[in-house]
Design a protein around this motif. Sequence first.
Motif, mmCIF file in Angstrom:
data_model
loop_
_atom_site.group_PDB
_atom_site.id
_atom_site.type_symbol
_atom_site.label_atom_id
_atom_site.label_comp_id
_atom_site.label_asym_id
_atom_site.label_seq_id
_atom_site.Cartn_x
_atom_site.Cartn_y
_atom_site.Cartn_z
ATOM 1 N N GLU A 1 0.677 -1.055 -0.403
ATOM 2 C CA GLU A 1 0.274 0.178 -0.121
ATOM 3 C C GLU A 1 0.588 1.190 -0.140
ATOM 4 O OE1 GLU A 1 -3.220 -0.125 3.111
ATOM 5 O OE2 GLU A 1 -3.495 -1.645 2.587
ATOM 6 N N VAL A 2 0.456 2.423 -0.961
ATOM 7 C CA VAL A 2 1.468 3.197 -0.516
ATOM 8 C C VAL A 2 -0.136 4.254 -0.469
ATOM 9 C CG1 VAL A 2 2.204 5.222 -2.520
ATOM 10 C CG2 VAL A 2 2.508 2.782 -2.513
ATOM 11 N N ASN A 3 0.299 5.106 0.805
ATOM 12 C CA ASN A 3 -0.696 6.657 1.144
ATOM 13 C C ASN A 3 0.522 7.974 1.003
ATOM 14 O OD1 ASN A 3 -2.575 8.832 1.422
ATOM 15 N ND2 ASN A 3 -3.814 6.809 3.418
ATOM 16 N N ASN A 4 0.797 8.355 -0.086
ATOM 17 C CA ASN A 4 1.818 9.747 0.105
ATOM 18 C C ASN A 4 0.919 11.240 0.038
ATOM 19 O OD1 ASN A 4 3.573 7.583 0.637
ATOM 20 N ND2 ASN A 4 5.087 8.022 -1.347
ATOM 21 N N THR A 5 1.965 11.808 0.790
ATOM 22 C CA THR A 5 1.040 13.734 0.129
ATOM 23 C C THR A 5 1.714 14.066 0.049
ATOM 24 O OG1 THR A 5 -0.825 13.026 1.898
ATOM 25 C CG2 THR A 5 -0.407 15.350 1.342
ATOM 26 N N TYR A 6 2.225 15.755 -0.994
ATOM 27 C CA TYR A 6 2.993 16.109 -1.500
ATOM 28 C C TYR A 6 2.855 17.115 -1.765
ATOM 29 C CZ TYR A 6 4.439 11.151 -3.340
ATOM 30 O OH TYR A 6 4.350 10.441 -3.144
ATOM 31 N N THR A 7 3.404 18.686 -1.045
ATOM 32 C CA THR A 7 3.280 20.054 -1.005
ATOM 33 C C THR A 7 4.703 20.365 -1.227
ATOM 34 O OG1 THR A 7 4.027 19.683 1.022
ATOM 35 C CG2 THR A 7 1.803 19.139 1.064
ATOM 36 N N GLU A 8 5.885 19.846 -1.526
ATOM 37 C CA GLU A 8 7.280 20.746 -1.563
ATOM 38 C C GLU A 8 6.991 20.607 -3.107
ATOM 39 O OE1 GLU A 8 11.655 20.248 -1.167
ATOM 40 O OE2 GLU A 8 10.495 19.034 0.037
ATOM 41 N N GLY A 9 7.161 21.544 -3.911
ATOM 42 C CA GLY A 9 7.299 21.217 -5.143
ATOM 43 C C GLY A 9 6.317 21.835 -6.020
ATOM 44 N N PHE A 10 4.944 21.507 -5.384
ATOM 45 C CA PHE A 10 3.682 21.608 -5.764
ATOM 46 C C PHE A 10 2.692 23.104 -4.786
ATOM 47 C CE2 PHE A 10 4.252 17.190 -5.506
ATOM 48 C CZ PHE A 10 4.385 17.314 -7.456
ATOM 49 N N ALA A 11 2.850 22.981 -3.842
ATOM 50 C CA ALA A 11 1.886 24.143 -3.143
ATOM 51 C C ALA A 11 2.180 25.623 -3.621
ATOM 52 C CB ALA A 11 2.394 24.310 -1.303
ATOM 53 N N GLY A 12 0.974 26.074 -3.742
ATOM 54 C CA GLY A 12 1.422 26.867 -4.294
ATOM 55 C C GLY A 12 1.559 27.430 -5.460
ATOM 56 N N LEU A 13 1.414 26.583 -6.529
ATOM 57 C CA LEU A 13 1.355 26.720 -8.451
ATOM 58 C C LEU A 13 0.256 26.594 -8.557
ATOM 59 C CD1 LEU A 13 5.214 24.238 -8.282
ATOM 60 C CD2 LEU A 13 4.531 27.050 -8.609
ATOM 61 N N LYS A 14 0.229 27.228 -10.000
ATOM 62 C CA LYS A 14 -1.093 26.911 -10.887
ATOM 63 C C LYS A 14 -0.822 25.771 -11.842
ATOM 64 C CE LYS A 14 -2.743 31.752 -10.598
ATOM 65 N NZ LYS A 14 -3.408 31.711 -9.867
ATOM 66 N N ASN A 15 0.563 25.678 -12.176
ATOM 67 C CA ASN A 15 1.179 24.553 -12.703
ATOM 68 C C ASN A 15 2.294 23.594 -12.508
ATOM 69 O OD1 ASN A 15 -0.540 24.820 -15.282
ATOM 70 N ND2 ASN A 15 0.228 27.021 -14.837
ATOM 71 N N ALA A 16 1.720 22.693 -12.093
ATOM 72 C CA ALA A 16 3.360 21.531 -12.018
ATOM 73 C C ALA A 16 3.354 20.014 -12.882
ATOM 74 C CB ALA A 16 3.013 20.860 -10.304
ATOM 75 N N GLU A 17 4.352 19.645 -12.660
ATOM 76 C CA GLU A 17 4.668 18.325 -13.385
ATOM 77 C C GLU A 17 4.685 17.791 -12.356
ATOM 78 O OE1 GLU A 17 7.246 15.392 -16.701
ATOM 79 O OE2 GLU A 17 8.894 17.317 -15.645
ATOM 80 N N PHE A 18 3.641 16.306 -12.372
ATOM 81 C CA PHE A 18 4.130 15.277 -10.932
ATOM 82 C C PHE A 18 5.082 13.849 -11.409
ATOM 83 C CE2 PHE A 18 3.271 11.569 -9.030
ATOM 84 C CZ PHE A 18 2.867 12.073 -7.490
ATOM 85 N N HIS A 19 6.341 14.274 -10.936
ATOM 86 C CA HIS A 19 6.282 13.193 -11.169
ATOM 87 C C HIS A 19 7.631 12.031 -10.952
ATOM 88 C CE1 HIS A 19 10.402 11.430 -15.214
ATOM 89 N NE2 HIS A 19 9.280 10.677 -14.722
ATOM 90 N N LYS A 20 6.885 10.820 -10.208
ATOM 91 C CA LYS A 20 7.575 10.281 -8.992
ATOM 92 C C LYS A 20 7.978 9.144 -9.291
ATOM 93 C CE LYS A 20 6.555 13.803 -5.953
ATOM 94 N NZ LYS A 20 8.220 14.534 -5.642
ATOM 95 N N HIS A 21 9.060 8.354 -9.136
ATOM 96 C CA HIS A 21 9.639 6.871 -8.350
ATOM 97 C C HIS A 21 9.109 6.380 -6.653
ATOM 98 C CE1 HIS A 21 11.468 6.471 -12.513
ATOM 99 N NE2 HIS A 21 10.867 7.946 -12.702
#
Length: 236
Positions: free
Chosen positions: A79-99
Motif C-alpha cells: 500500500e502507498v499513501n503519500n501526500t506531496y506539498t514540496e514543489g507543488f503547493a502554491g503553483l498553478k501548473n506542475a509536473e508530477f513525476h515520481k518514482h
Amino acid sequence: MKTTNVMVAVLLLAASFTACKKDQPEMAKPTIDGLEIGIGNNKLAHPGNDLHIEAMITAAGNIKDVVLEIHPESGTGWEVNNTYTEGFAGLKNAEFHKHIDVPTDAPVGDYHGHLKVTDESGQITETEFELKVVADPTLPKASNFEIGLNAAGNDLHVEATIDAPNKIAEVVLEVHGTSWEQEVSYKDVAMVGQITYNLHKHVNVAAAPKGHYHLHLKIIDQSGKENEFEEHFDKL
C-alpha cells in the motif's frame, strides 16, 4: 417609517451582494492530464523496482497538495499513501513525476490507485488507475547506483552496475528540474550486448540553473524490456 426604510436598504444591499457573487466566475477545478503509470504507461510494477508515475497538474486556484494512494484490489498487500506539498503547493501548473519504491516482498496481483489534487479553495480532482504487480527476474537492473556533482557544479558523475539477462541494448540518462532538462543516450560498443556492465559516465550540467534535480537511469535490453532508476541532487 424609519424602520421600513432601514429594512428596504438592507434588502437592497443583500440583493446587490447576491448579484455581485453571481457575477463572479467560479474558479475552475484542478485538472490532471497525461497520466502515465509504469514505463511507457504499461501499468506494471515489479517487486524490488521503482514504479514510474507522471502527470501534468493545473490548478487555477493554486495547488494545496497532491495525494497518491495505491492499494490491493482485494485482501492485503502493498500500500502507498503519500501526500506531496514540496514543489507543488502554491503553483498553478506542475509536473508530477515520481518514482515509487516497490518492496521486494510486495505480493503480485491487481492493484488500484488514486491521484488526487486539492487546490487552495478546497476543490478536489481525483483520477483512478489500475496497476498490476508482476515478478519478472529477466528485467534489467542497476545496483550500486551513485551520482555526484563536482564543486564547480558543471559535471555530474554517474556510476552503476548494470545486470541485463537479455543483454544491454541502450542506456539513457535523463536530468530534469523545474525549468531545465537534458537527455543523453549511450550505445557504447563495450556496453551493447553485455549481460553485466560497470557504467561510468559524466553528464555536462553547466547550463542547468540552481535548483533540485532528478536523474533517471533507464536501461533497455535487447528484448525490448526497460527498467528505470532514480536519484536526486541539488545544484547550489
